[in-house]
Structure formats: structure tokens, C-alpha cells
Design an enzyme around this catalytic site. Structure first.
Site, mmCIF file in Angstrom:
data_model
loop_
_atom_site.group_PDB
_atom_site.id
_atom_site.type_symbol
_atom_site.label_atom_id
_atom_site.label_comp_id
_atom_site.label_asym_id
_atom_site.label_seq_id
_atom_site.Cartn_x
_atom_site.Cartn_y
_atom_site.Cartn_z
ATOM 1 N N HIS A 180 0.863 -1.184 0.000
ATOM 2 C CA HIS A 180 0.000 0.000 0.000
ATOM 3 C C HIS A 180 0.898 1.231 0.000
ATOM 4 O O HIS A 180 2.021 1.201 0.509
ATOM 5 C CB HIS A 180 -0.923 -0.006 1.228
ATOM 6 C CG HIS A 180 -1.943 1.084 1.172
ATOM 7 N ND1 HIS A 180 -1.676 2.369 1.602
ATOM 8 C CD2 HIS A 180 -3.211 1.099 0.702
ATOM 9 C CE1 HIS A 180 -2.755 3.122 1.391
ATOM 10 N NE2 HIS A 180 -3.706 2.367 0.854
ATOM 11 N N GLU A 233 -3.487 2.789 -7.153
ATOM 12 C CA GLU A 233 -3.859 3.881 -6.253
ATOM 13 C C GLU A 233 -2.943 5.074 -6.510
ATOM 14 O O GLU A 233 -1.726 4.965 -6.314
ATOM 15 C CB GLU A 233 -3.726 3.459 -4.786
ATOM 16 C CG GLU A 233 -4.768 2.454 -4.369
ATOM 17 C CD GLU A 233 -5.147 2.581 -2.880
ATOM 18 O OE1 GLU A 233 -6.273 2.210 -2.562
ATOM 19 O OE2 GLU A 233 -4.334 3.061 -2.074
HETATM 20 O O1 G3P Z 1 -6.481 1.720 0.386
HETATM 21 C C1 G3P Z 1 -7.437 2.665 0.095
HETATM 22 C C2 G3P Z 1 -6.924 4.031 0.178
HETATM 23 O O2 G3P Z 1 -5.579 4.268 0.172
HETATM 24 C C3 G3P Z 1 -7.743 5.090 -0.441
HETATM 25 O O3 G3P Z 1 -8.005 5.951 0.607
HETATM 26 O O4 G3P Z 1 -9.343 7.557 1.845
HETATM 27 O O5 G3P Z 1 -8.759 7.978 -0.533
HETATM 28 O O6 G3P Z 1 -10.408 6.208 0.033
HETATM 29 P P1 G3P Z 1 -9.198 6.980 0.464
#
Ligand code: G3P
Length: 223
Positions: free
Chosen positions: A92, A140
Site C-alpha cells: 500500500h 492507487e
Molecule cells: O487503500 C485505500 C486508500 O488508500 C484510499 O483511501 O481515503 O482515498 O479512500 P481513500
């Protein structure tokens, strides 16, 4: 297609200890009622507590590529499995690992019978990671994490580029690595847009864990 929704509890206060348990129960209810593939990624210390009280897949947020023996302070895949983890989030953005370690961790998790969900910050990194054959690969964008500005609405070309890359890999190699995306996902539309861009679902955290009414947000995600 019913989306995969992985809700990362991170270390949010609202999603720690007994609150993690209550929040996971609500996810279980929505999963059962909607048929969507809803999972939760809890702090490793909460795995036993949460997995003992719900029947949905519970993920660990980290694993180390160690085996039985002298490895004080490490999270061994076999121990996570024995304590009820179904799978593990690896690399992550808030818990980055060197490539070689990602590879070893995927291997160790597979040996222990755990599913692997590996994050990548961009398509170039994803290209190297997909070859390691995780079960899921999640794009991400670190700049959008926690901002409430969704990656699917704000960086659609990057999402599409990533899902296309995973698709071609799967086609060429005859594999089934599942592509997901995350960062800023906040509404049902953000989830639907991710699916339109070729993803099978999303990874999300703050929009649910910090919501006044997490159940209604989750219901909107799976609608
Ligand atoms: O692992 C999910 C994350 O990093 C995304 O976070 O708060 O933007 O949904 P968020």
C-alpha cells in the site's frame, strides 16, 4: 457485474478494535443483502477479533516474507491465516516495499493460503507487479488518497491505462489478475466510473470509515 469493494480501515479511530468489529458487521450485512463482493482490510492486531465475528473476507494490511522461526516483530503469513485472515494488502502507498520483497511476500502468502491484493502507484510499477501474479492488483494514485477527489473522475486516463495493461497481460498470459483502483473514491458514481474504465472494483477508506453513516455510503457504492 457486482463490484468488488475493499474497505481499508487503515488506523482510523472509527475502525479500530471494537469499532472495527461493529463496522465489519455492517459490511457483512450489506454484502449479504447486495450480493456485492465486499471485504474489509483491518489492522493486523484486529484480525482475530474481526474475523471471529463476521463471515466476510477479512484482509490483513501487511505481511512480511518470513517463515516460522526467529523473526520478532514480523507479521508471518501463516499466523495471519491461522488468525482468520483471508488475504493481505501488500505494498500500500502508506506501507511501500521494495520490489524483491513484494515478490517474496506474494510467494509466502500463497504458500500460507492467503489471497494477495497488491497496490501499485502507476502503470509502470503495475507492469512489474502483475508478472508476480497477485490475485488482485490495485492502482492507487498517492496524490488523491484521502482527498475525496476520486481517481476515476480525476485521472480517468491513468485508470484506463492501468486496466488495459492488466487486461493485455491476462490475455497474453492466460491469467486472471483482477484489476481494482482506489484513491478518493467517495460516491456510487465514482465506483461505476471505475467499472466503466475497466476495473472490477475499488479500494476505499475515508469515505466509509469517516462517514456519519457508513452503511448508507456503502449501500450507494453497491447499488
Ligand atoms: O487503500 C485505500 C486508500 O488508500 C484510499 O483511501 O481515503 O482515498 O479512500 P481513500
Amino acid at each position: 457485474m457486482k463490484p468488488t469493494i475493499i474497505v481499508n480501515f487503515k488506523t482510523y479511530e472509527q475502525a479500530t478494535g471494537s469499532r472495527a468489529e461493529s463496522l465489519a458487521k455492517l459490511h457483512e450485512k450489506v454484502r449479504e443483502e447486495s450480493g456485492a463482493d465486499v471485504m474489509v482490510a483491518v489492522q493486523n492486531a484486529d484480525i482475530h477479533r474481526v474475523s471471529s465475528s463476521v463471515s466476510i473476507p477479512v484482509l490483513a494490511q501487511h505481511a512480511d516474507p518470513v517463515s516460522y522461526g526467529s523473526n520478532t516483530g514480523h507479521d508471518m503469513p501463516e499466523c495471519l491465516k491461522e488468525n482468520g485472515a483471508w488475504g493481505v494488502l501488500i505494498n500500500h502507498s502508506e506501507d511501500r516495499m521494495p520490489m524483491e520483497e513484494i515478490k517474496k511476500t506474494i510467494e509466502r502468502c500463497k504458500e500460507a493460503g492467503l489471497k494477495t491484493i497488491v497496490c501499485a502507484e502507476n502503470t509502470a510499477e503495475g507492469k512489474d507487479i502483475v508478472k508476480m501474479l497477485p490475485d488482485y492488483i490495485a492502482f492507487e494514485d498517492p496524490e488523491l488518497i484521502g482527498t475525496g477527489r476520486s481517481v476515476s473522475a480525476n485521472a480517468p486516463e491513468s485508470v484506463k491505462g492501468f486496466s488495459d495493461m492488466v487486461d493485455s497481460f491476462n490475455r497474453e498470459e492466460g491469467k486472471e489478475v483482477v484489476p481494482l483502483c482506489g484513491a478518493g473514491i467517495s460516491t456510487g458514481d465514482d465506483v461505476r466510473k471505475s467499472i466503466e474504465l475497466g476495473m472490477h472494483g475499488v479500494l476505499v477508506a475515508s469515505a466509509i470509515t469517516k462517514a456519519e453513516n457508513p452503511e448508507s455510503v456503502l449501500r450507494e457504492f453497491v447499488a
